[in-house]
Design an enzyme around this catalytic site. Structure first.
Site, mmCIF file in Angstrom:
data_model
loop_
_atom_site.group_PDB
_atom_site.id
_atom_site.type_symbol
_atom_site.label_atom_id
_atom_site.label_comp_id
_atom_site.label_asym_id
_atom_site.label_seq_id
_atom_site.Cartn_x
_atom_site.Cartn_y
_atom_site.Cartn_z
ATOM 1 N N ASP A 128 0.837 -1.198 0.000
ATOM 2 C CA ASP A 128 0.000 0.000 0.000
ATOM 3 C C ASP A 128 0.874 1.249 0.000
ATOM 4 O O ASP A 128 2.024 1.216 0.455
ATOM 5 C CB ASP A 128 -0.897 0.019 1.237
ATOM 6 C CG ASP A 128 -1.909 -1.117 1.244
ATOM 7 O OD1 ASP A 128 -2.244 -1.605 0.154
ATOM 8 O OD2 ASP A 128 -2.342 -1.500 2.340
ATOM 9 N N LYS A 129 0.317 2.327 -0.473
ATOM 10 C CA LYS A 129 1.060 3.593 -0.562
ATOM 11 C C LYS A 129 1.772 3.930 0.744
ATOM 12 O O LYS A 129 2.955 4.286 0.746
ATOM 13 C CB LYS A 129 0.098 4.730 -0.929
ATOM 14 C CG LYS A 129 0.721 6.110 -0.881
ATOM 15 C CD LYS A 129 -0.304 7.209 -1.127
ATOM 16 C CE LYS A 129 0.311 8.590 -0.976
ATOM 17 N NZ LYS A 129 -0.702 9.674 -1.174
#
Length: 319
Positions: free
Chosen positions: A138-139
Site C-alpha cells: 500500500d502507498k
C-alpha cells in the site's frame, strides 16, 4: 517489441456473477486491467473455448485461456525518482519502498510511482508486465518489494506467489494490548457498500495471517506478522477484525484515542503518526534461475523507530 504470452486458469466458484474483466484482473493481477480488456476485445481471451465480452457475467468453474502478444508498455513514463535498492542482479531487483510512494499509476496518481521510477532505472522493464512488479505494498506501507527484470523471472515469481512459497514478514504497531500471538483465518473481499475498502466476508478469498507479540506498551502492541496469503489490505483488515487495528490507519483504524495518563510526547507521537504503522521487514524467495533461497531484511524506517521509542519512554515513565 512484443513477446508471446500464454495463460490459463479456472474461474473460481466464488466469482459467480462477477464481470469477466473483473475476474481476470483478480486471476492475473500482474497485468493491468486495461491490458486485459484489450485482450478480451481482440479475441485473445477464450472462456471454455469461446470469446466473450468484458461485461459478461461468469458462472464459476469456466476455463480461461489467453494467447496474446505482450507489447512494450509505453503508456507509463520513465521518471527519475530515487530508489533504495537492496539487491540487484540480472533477474531481480529488491526495493525498500518508502511510505508515501504509490506502486502503480492509477486514478489520482498518474505518475510519480514506483513503476515510473523502475522504468527510469531500467528501461528494459518496459517489456515486462507492470515493469516487473509482481506484488505490491500500500502507498503508506514501507518496506521490501521484489521486481522481476525479465519474463522468465516474472513467471517464476508469479508461480511462487501463487504457491505461497514467498515468505513475507512485517512489523506493525496495533491499538490495544494483545495477550498472545495467534492466527487470523478469515476470507477477505470487497466491502459490500464501500468499494474502496476490503472486509472480512463469507464471499471473499481465503486469507491467513499469523502474528506474534514483539513488545507491549501502555495501550499498544508491536507485532511481527507473517502472511500465508496476499490479499489487498490483508494485515490491516485482519487486525481490525480482531479489534486491534493498526495505529495510524485512516481507513480501518478509526480515530486515535490515546489512553488517560499518556505522556505528552507519546500522545503527540501517536496522534501525529500520519500513516498505518506497517513495515515489510523481511522477504524470502527462491531465485528464478539459480534456485537458491534468498532472504533480505529492511530495518524499520525513522518514523516507526521514533514512534516505538516514544511508546517505550511512556511505559518507562509509568514504571
Amino acid at each position: 517489441m512484443s513477446r508471446r504470452v500464454e495463460l490459463a486458469a479456472a474461474i473460481p466458484a466464488v466469482a459467480a456473477g462477477q464481470r469477466l474483466d473483473q475476474v481476470l484482473a483478480e486471476l492475473f493481477p500482474e497485468y493491468s486491467r486495461s491490458r486485459l480488456q484489450q485482450w478480451i476485445r481482440s479475441g485473445a481471451v477464450l472462456v471454455d473455448g469461446l470469446p466473450r465480452k468484458g461485461k459478461d457475467r461468469v458462472l464459476g468453474g469456466e476455463q480461461v485461456a489467453i494467447a496474446a502478444e505482450l507489447e512494450e508498455d509505453t503508456g507509463v513514463l520513465a521518471q527519475d525518482i530515487a530508489l533504495t535498492i537492496v539487491y540487484a542482479d540480472h533477474d531481480l531487483l529488491v526495493i525498500d519502498k518508502p511510505a508515501g510512494l504509490v506502486v502503480h499509476p492509477a486514478a489520482g496518481n498518474p505518475d510519480g510511482t514506483l513503476q515510473n521510477a523502475l522504468l527510469h532505472y531500467d528501461p528494459q522493464l518496459a517489456t515486462v508486465p507492470r515493469a516487473g512488479i509482481v506484488h505490491r505494498l500500500d502507498k503508506d506501507t514501507s518496506g521490501l518489494l521484489v521486481v522481476a527484470r525479465n519474463l522468465t523471472a516474472h513467471q517464476s515469481l508469479v508461480a511462487q506467489l501463487q504457491a505461497r512459497s514467498v515468505k513475507r514478514e512485517y512489523l506493525a504497531v496495533t491499538w490495544g494490548l494483545l495477550v498472545t500471538g495467534g492466527t487470523v483465518d478469515a476470507p477477505i473481499g470487497r466491502h459490500s457498500t464501500d468499494r474502496k475498502r476490503m472486509a472480512v466476508t463469507s464471499f471473499g478469498k481465503p486469507a491467513i495471517t499469523h502474528y506474534r507479540i514483539e513488545e507491549r506498551f501502555r495501550a499498544h502492541t508491536l507485532v511481527r506478522v507473517n502472511l500465508e496469503t496476499g490479499r489487498t489490505h490483508q494485515i490491516r483488515v485482519h487486525m481490525a477484525y480482531i479489534r486491534h487495528p493498526l495505529l495510524g490507519d485512516p481507513v480501518y483504524g478509526g480515530r486515535p484515542r490515546p489512553p488517560a495518563g499518556m505522556s505528552a510526547p507519546a500522545r503527540a507521537a501517536v496522534q501525529g503518526f500520519a500513516r498505518q504503522a506497517l513495515h515489510a521487514t523481511r522477504l524470502s524467495l527462491r531465485h528464478p534461475v539459480s534456485g537458491e533461497i534468498l532472504e533480505w531484511h529492511a530495518p524499520l524506517p525513522t518514523d516507526m523507530v521514533e514512534l516505538i521509542r516514544a511508546l517505550e519512554d511512556d511505559v518507562d515513565a509509568v514504571e
